[in-house]
Design an enzyme around this catalytic site. Sequence first.
Site: not given
Ligand code: ADP
Length: 159
Positions: A17, A90
């Site tokens: 994130h 990802r």
């Molecule tokens: P959601 O429940 O909306 O998917 P997340 O907290 O899981 O919320 O993810 C928020 C955003 O961050 C999403 O767009 C997700 O794809 C992205 N994300 C999560 N982990 C990673 C990572 N390791 N690298 C890049 N983007 C990520």
Amino acid sequence: MKRAIYPGSFDPVTNGHLDVVERARKLFDEVIVAVAHNDEKLPMFSLEERLELLNQTAGKIDNVRVTQFDGLLIEFARNEKASAVIRGLRAVSDFEFEFQMALMNRKLESSVETIFLMPKEEYTYLSSRLVKEIARLGGDVSKFVPAIVTTALGKKFKR
Ligand code: ADP
């Protein structure tokens, strides 16, 4: 003033994130990291805990603001006068859901663009879900999350 919203559950925030936040903030004057209220995913960390962990990490970065939102993302984007929604991509597995969401959001509000950012390769396999699973099983998550998140996970799983 170009403003973007980076929405998510952030349950909890990971280095993946934060990598996306770093990339986004170079493209926009302000990035709003927005924690979703209405989470059907039954988060492990309460909204307050997720906000606190984000405030102590993403919130310390220049031109990044941490907040929460309830209801429709696109409505929130409108109220914040944001021109873009940032999402992280990802792997191909993220694509179908994200594609659908992006096009639906465009139907709801055509002036807000969804922008996908790819993290550093080493974060492409990283998810909040996996981090929680590793922590639950007693593994070391310190390479994947900020130190305060490692501590917070340790407290959750204290037996
Ligand atoms: P959601 O429940 O909306 O998917 P997340 O907290 O899981 O919320 O993810 C928020 C955003 O961050 C999403 O767009 C997700 O794809 C992205 N994300 C999560 N982990 C990673 C990572 N390791 N690298 C890049 N983007 C990520």
